[in-house]
Write a protein that holds these residues in place. Structure first.
Motif, PDB file in Angstrom:
ATOM      1  N   VAL A 263       0.842  -1.206   0.000  1.00 49.81           N
ATOM      2  CA  VAL A 263       0.000   0.000   0.000  1.00 49.81           C
ATOM      3  C   VAL A 263       0.871   1.248   0.000  1.00 49.81           C
ATOM      4  O   VAL A 263       0.651   2.184  -0.784  1.00 49.81           O
ATOM      5  N   ALA A 264       1.868   1.281   0.886  1.00 48.93           N
ATOM      6  CA  ALA A 264       2.768   2.438   0.938  1.00 48.93           C
ATOM      7  C   ALA A 264       3.517   2.593  -0.383  1.00 48.93           C
ATOM      8  O   ALA A 264       3.635   3.707  -0.916  1.00 48.93           O
ATOM      9  N   PHE A 265       4.004   1.490  -0.916  1.00 45.53           N
ATOM     10  CA  PHE A 265       4.707   1.535  -2.198  1.00 45.53           C
ATOM     11  C   PHE A 265       3.780   2.052  -3.292  1.00 45.53           C
ATOM     12  O   PHE A 265       4.174   2.871  -4.132  1.00 45.53           O
ATOM     13  N   GLY A 266       2.543   1.590  -3.293  1.00 46.44           N
ATOM     14  CA  GLY A 266       1.575   2.048  -4.279  1.00 46.44           C
ATOM     15  C   GLY A 266       1.301   3.531  -4.182  1.00 46.44           C
ATOM     16  O   GLY A 266       1.239   4.230  -5.197  1.00 46.44           O
ATOM     17  N   LEU A 267       1.148   4.029  -2.970  1.00 53.19           N
ATOM     18  CA  LEU A 267       0.863   5.459  -2.790  1.00 53.19           C
ATOM     19  C   LEU A 267       2.021   6.313  -3.285  1.00 53.19           C
ATOM     20  O   LEU A 267       1.813   7.339  -3.954  1.00 53.19           O
ATOM     21  N   TYR A 268       3.244   5.905  -2.976  1.00 52.39           N
ATOM     22  CA  TYR A 268       4.404   6.653  -3.457  1.00 52.39           C
ATOM     23  C   TYR A 268       4.499   6.617  -4.978  1.00 52.39           C
ATOM     24  O   TYR A 268       4.803   7.633  -5.626  1.00 52.39           O
ATOM     25  N   CYS A 269       4.232   5.459  -5.556  1.00 55.60           N
ATOM     26  CA  CYS A 269       4.353   5.337  -7.005  1.00 55.60           C
ATOM     27  C   CYS A 269       3.213   6.044  -7.734  1.00 55.60           C
ATOM     28  O   CYS A 269       3.407   6.551  -8.842  1.00 55.60           O
ATOM     29  N   VAL A 270       2.036   6.082  -7.125  1.00 59.20           N
ATOM     30  CA  VAL A 270       0.955   6.896  -7.697  1.00 59.20           C
ATOM     31  C   VAL A 270       1.378   8.356  -7.716  1.00 59.20           C
ATOM     32  O   VAL A 270       1.209   9.062  -8.714  1.00 59.20           O
ATOM     33  N   GLY A 271       1.938   8.813  -6.613  1.00 62.10           N
ATOM     34  CA  GLY A 271       2.406  10.194  -6.564  1.00 62.10           C
ATOM     35  C   GLY A 271       3.471  10.490  -7.592  1.00 62.10           C
ATOM     36  O   GLY A 271       3.524  11.580  -8.166  1.00 62.10           O
ATOM     37  N   SER A 272       4.319   9.503  -7.868  1.00 68.94           N
ATOM     38  CA  SER A 272       5.388   9.694  -8.845  1.00 68.94           C
ATOM     39  C   SER A 272       4.863   9.701 -10.274  1.00 68.94           C
ATOM     40  O   SER A 272       5.324  10.479 -11.111  1.00 68.94           O
ATOM     41  N   SER A 273       3.900   8.834 -10.565  1.00 61.02           N
ATOM     42  CA  SER A 273       3.476   8.608 -11.954  1.00 61.02           C
ATOM     43  C   SER A 273       2.131   9.214 -12.311  1.00 61.02           C
ATOM     44  O   SER A 273       1.680   9.046 -13.449  1.00 61.02           O
ATOM     45  N   ILE A 274       1.481   9.911 -11.390  1.00 62.41           N
ATOM     46  CA  ILE A 274       0.111  10.350 -11.634  1.00 62.41           C
ATOM     47  C   ILE A 274       0.006  11.305 -12.822  1.00 62.41           C
ATOM     48  O   ILE A 274      -0.967  11.255 -13.589  1.00 62.41           O
ATOM     49  N   GLY A 275       0.986  12.170 -13.011  1.00 67.38           N
ATOM     50  CA  GLY A 275       0.940  13.091 -14.144  1.00 67.38           C
ATOM     51  C   GLY A 275       0.956  12.346 -15.471  1.00 67.38           C
ATOM     52  O   GLY A 275       0.160  12.637 -16.374  1.00 67.38           O
ATOM     53  N   LEU A 276       1.849  11.381 -15.585  1.00 62.57           N
ATOM     54  CA  LEU A 276       1.942  10.590 -16.810  1.00 62.57           C
ATOM     55  C   LEU A 276       0.669   9.782 -17.039  1.00 62.57           C
ATOM     56  O   LEU A 276       0.185   9.665 -18.173  1.00 62.57           O
ATOM     57  N   MET A 277       0.102   9.223 -15.972  1.00 68.40           N
ATOM     58  CA  MET A 277      -1.107   8.416 -16.116  1.00 68.40           C
ATOM     59  C   MET A 277      -2.303   9.271 -16.513  1.00 68.40           C
ATOM     60  O   MET A 277      -3.142   8.849 -17.324  1.00 68.40           O
TER      61      MET A 277
END
Length: 214
Positions: free
Chosen positions: A138-152
């Protein structure tokens, strides 16, 4: 020897799941791409497609985190992967709730914002945390969403059903997860994304695939 076997098994399983997800996502997306006018279909269809897309796009870049988890105990790997994908699934639910077929100006604006986000301290923070050891999927997912949200969001705006754009964004996401941040690469990428957004706004016909073919 056991830990080496565990990490090898985790690596093969993760990449195998990603490969299967690519195959499934491309089959589901066949004939669905209508550029910025793409409809999402029913909720069940879109969520199933979104999960396939996230497994395909995000699992290759998650391999280092999965291998770290496997070294601590291979039994924890499935929970880590499922909870990681669950975070991205919630993003898909939010996308479905907010999405409407739109025009090229809106798509261009999203791309411009995505390019600007690439240069923010928030992006750098999430990208760094996405590469570090974390306590849970969950923590890994939240960080990666924050990192990739613009591209997505750019993928969603340009055409969420486009295999071409999906491949492009997947490559960028993978590179940013595996490579450390470097201004020499990151700044030109951000400017290119923003430039694409401007091009979409002022000359949408020059960008293939934005509008449905007649």
């Amino acid at each position: 020897m056991s830990k080496r076997y565990d990490t090898t098994a985790a690596l093969i399983a993760t990449l195998g799941l990603a490969a299967a997800a690519w195959f499934l996502a491309m089959r589901q997306m066949n004939g669905m791409d209508m550029g910025v006018a793409t409809p999402l279909g029913s909720f069940a269809f879109f969520v199933a497609l979104w999960v396939s897309m996230m497994a395909a796009m995000m699992l290759p870049g998650a391999v280092p985190a999965v291998l770290r988890r496997a070294r601590a105990g291979v039994r924890a790997v499935p929970i880590f992967v499922v909870s990681y994908l669950a975070v991205w699934t919630l993003v898909g639910v939010a996308v479905y709730a907010a999405y409407r077929p739109h025009g090229t100006v809106a798509a261009g604006a999203v791309a411009i914002v995505a390019g600007a986000y690439e240069l923010t301290p928030l992006k750098r923070y999430f990208r760094r945390r996405c590469r570090e050891n974390v306590s849970s999927g969950v923590a890994f997912g939240l960080y990666c969403v924050g990192s990739s949200i613009g591209l997505m969001l750019m993928l969603v705006a340009l055409s969420v059903m486009s295999v071409t754009w999906m491949c492009v964004i997947a490559v960028l996401v993978l590179a940013q997860k595996l490579l450390p941040a470097k201004a020499l690469l990151d700044v030109p990428l951000a400017l290119a994304i923003a430039g694409l957004g401007i091009l979409i706004v002022v000359a949408p016909s020059s960008v293939p695939g934005l509008m449905p073919t007649m």
